[in-house]
Every structure is written in C-alpha cells, then in structure tokens.
Motif scaffolding. Structure first.
Motif, PDB file in Angstrom:
ATOM      1  N   GLY A 100       0.804  -1.217   0.000  1.00  0.00           N
ATOM      2  CA  GLY A 100       0.000   0.000   0.000  1.00  0.00           C
ATOM      3  C   GLY A 100       0.832   1.258   0.000  1.00  0.00           C
ATOM      4  O   GLY A 100       0.508   2.236  -0.693  1.00  0.00           O
ATOM      5  N   ILE A 160      -7.139  -2.969  -2.925  1.00  0.00           N
ATOM      6  CA  ILE A 160      -5.818  -2.737  -2.331  1.00  0.00           C
ATOM      7  C   ILE A 160      -5.270  -4.039  -1.760  1.00  0.00           C
ATOM      8  O   ILE A 160      -4.093  -4.379  -1.950  1.00  0.00           O
ATOM      9  N   SER A 179      -5.120  -1.523   3.730  1.00  0.00           N
ATOM     10  CA  SER A 179      -4.736  -2.794   3.110  1.00  0.00           C
ATOM     11  C   SER A 179      -5.023  -3.998   3.987  1.00  0.00           C
ATOM     12  O   SER A 179      -5.202  -5.109   3.487  1.00  0.00           O
ATOM     13  N   MET A 232      -3.692   4.183   2.546  1.00  0.00           N
ATOM     14  CA  MET A 232      -3.785   2.918   1.812  1.00  0.00           C
ATOM     15  C   MET A 232      -3.056   1.814   2.567  1.00  0.00           C
ATOM     16  O   MET A 232      -3.468   0.657   2.537  1.00  0.00           O
ATOM     17  N   ASP A 249       1.042   4.150  -2.914  1.00  0.00           N
ATOM     18  CA  ASP A 249       0.740   5.546  -2.596  1.00  0.00           C
ATOM     19  C   ASP A 249       1.754   6.505  -3.215  1.00  0.00           C
ATOM     20  O   ASP A 249       1.412   7.621  -3.598  1.00  0.00           O
ATOM     21  N   ILE A 292      -9.180   8.911  -3.875  1.00  0.00           N
ATOM     22  CA  ILE A 292      -8.985   7.896  -2.835  1.00  0.00           C
ATOM     23  C   ILE A 292      -9.139   8.516  -1.449  1.00  0.00           C
ATOM     24  O   ILE A 292      -9.728   7.912  -0.550  1.00  0.00           O
TER      25      ILE A 292
END
Length: 263
Positions: free
Chosen positions: A32, A133, A60, A56, A36, A47
């Motif tokens: 993640g 993700i 995840s 993220m 990013d 997002i």
C-alpha cells in the motif's frame, strides 16, 4: 455473555480457511505504501475522499481484520486462486477466460469494473477499494497462487529457524518480519524503480501477475524435500530479492490500477 461472544469469535477465526491469509500486516502495508508513492494527483484526491484519514497502508489490512466477523465469510475465496500444476502461460490465460468461480482473478476483475462506476454507493466504494488494495497485494504473494490440496502451502510443514511453521506462513510474514524493519522503513529500502520499469509492469495483463506468482510458488514447492525441513539464514539470502520484487511489483501495479480507475 461477553465470554460466550469471545469464544464464538475465536471459533470463527479457527474455522475460516487458513488459505485466505496472505502477506502479514507488514507485507500488505508495504504494498500500500509503495502504491501511494505512484498515485496521480487526481487519483490521490479521489482515494482520499473514499478512505478519509485512513491511508492505503492501513486500509490494506481491513479484509484480513474483518475475518473476525462471520458476515464477511463470503470474501474468503476472493484472496487466492488455486491452479493445477504444470500450466503454461497460454493454458493459464485460457483458464481465466472461462473462470467463473469466486477467486482472486474473477473478483478483482469485478471490483475494478465496479469502482469505475461513478454512481456506486459510498459504502460500496469503501468496501471495494479496500478489497482491491488487499487482493492485488495477495496475488503477489506466491503461495496465493498455489495448489488446492495443500491450502496454498499451509499444509507444507517446515521449521523457520527453531519454530514450527509452514511454507505459506514463511512467505506471509516470517521472511518479512526477519528483516526487522517497519513498513515505512521497508518501503524506503526497496522502492526504487524507473518510469520505464513501472510502465512495463503496469501494462502487463493481470493474468501475467498471477503467472509470475504461480511460477515462483512452483519453485518454492520443489525446494521442500521433506516434512519440517529447516529454513533459516540461507533461505532468507536466497529469496530476499525475490520477496522484495513481489512486494514492489504489487505496489507499482496497484498504483497503476488505481490511477486507471480514478486518475
């Protein structure tokens, strides 16, 4: 009553197939965090609007955490794809063309398509984004494209140094944990790619991602010659570059998918 509820959730955790666990918390967060770093500004904003203050890297792990809730048991087979041994890439592609079961390939295809729908309700946007993700991370863990009979290596008993383990768990988290880095430190240590490299990885079809993990898993199976074979320093030395590449490719490809959806 509280004790009964606690026992119930413990039972649920043990009931759920071990097969569905991939990359431990660190592995998913690394994927993640890598992703990013390669988001377009437009994708990053979209997002952010879905995840809010959840990064993220943190998002995840949600699909593994939620396994404590039996309401989400139906998601378990979405985390992996079981394949027969000895398939060529062409045979794998043919299989996926007719694949209709609930597995990582069919559900990832579904989720990506759904997230492109601008009218998708907010609650589904959040659920589906977290799953994308997570699942893209999952399929870059080689043992999540393994064999049905051994639950993706969960039944292949090994020793990790002095501890009893299994081949799946070694690749889930023990190899990663052995590096003794936080997910941010790990990301900084491996996140070196060129624009040409990222473009190549992202343009490859999803079937290629699965086939790469499939090839790695076949080699990992072949290396285990006996039950409780000891894996230690030499195993780490042999596989650390391969492990890092799987994490890095997972993050770069995740960014490519999200940029395609939102960017």
């Amino acid at each position: 009553m509280a004790s009964i509820k606690k026992l119930f959730f413990i039972a649920v955790l043990f009931y759920l197939p071990l097969h569905s666990f991939a990359w431990g918390m660190l592995g998913h967060r690394i994927v993640g965090e890598v992703a990013d770093s390669y988001l377009t500004p437009k994708a990053r904003l979209a997002i952010k609007q879905i995840l809010g203050n959840e990064s993220m890297a943190m998002a995840s792990n949600w699909p593994d955490f939620i396994k404590s809730d039996p309401t989400y048991n139906y998601l378990s087979p979405w985390h992996y794809a079981d394949l027969e041994d000895g398939l060529s890439y062409e045979q794998l592609q043919d299989y996926f063309k007719t694949d209709t079961i609930a597995d990582a390939y069919t559900k990832l295809t579904f989720l990506i398509k759904e997230l492109k729908n601008k009218q998708l309700p907010k609650d589904k946007q959040l659920l589906y984004l977290r799953l994308v993700i997570h699942i893209i991370g999952d399929i870059h863990q080689p043992m999540h494209v393994g064999h049905t009979g051994d639950l993706g290596g969960n039944k292949i008993s090994v020793m990790w140094f002095r501890d009893s383990s299994n081949l799946h768990r070694v690749w889930d988290d023990q190899l990663i944990d052995y590096q003794q880095l936080s997910y941010t430190e790990y990301t900084k240590a491996i996140n070196f790619t060129t624009p040409a490299q990222r473009s190549e990885w992202q343009q490859q079809p999803m079937s290629q991602w699965f086939y790469e993990s499939y090839q790695v898993s076949r080699e990992l199976y072949r290396e285990i010659k006996q039950p409780y074979q000891k894996l230690s320093y030499s195993y780490n030395f042999k596989h650390i570059a391969e492990l890092n590449e799987r994490l890095l490719k997972g993050g770069v490809r995740l960014a490519g998918v999200l940029n395609g959806i939102f960017g």
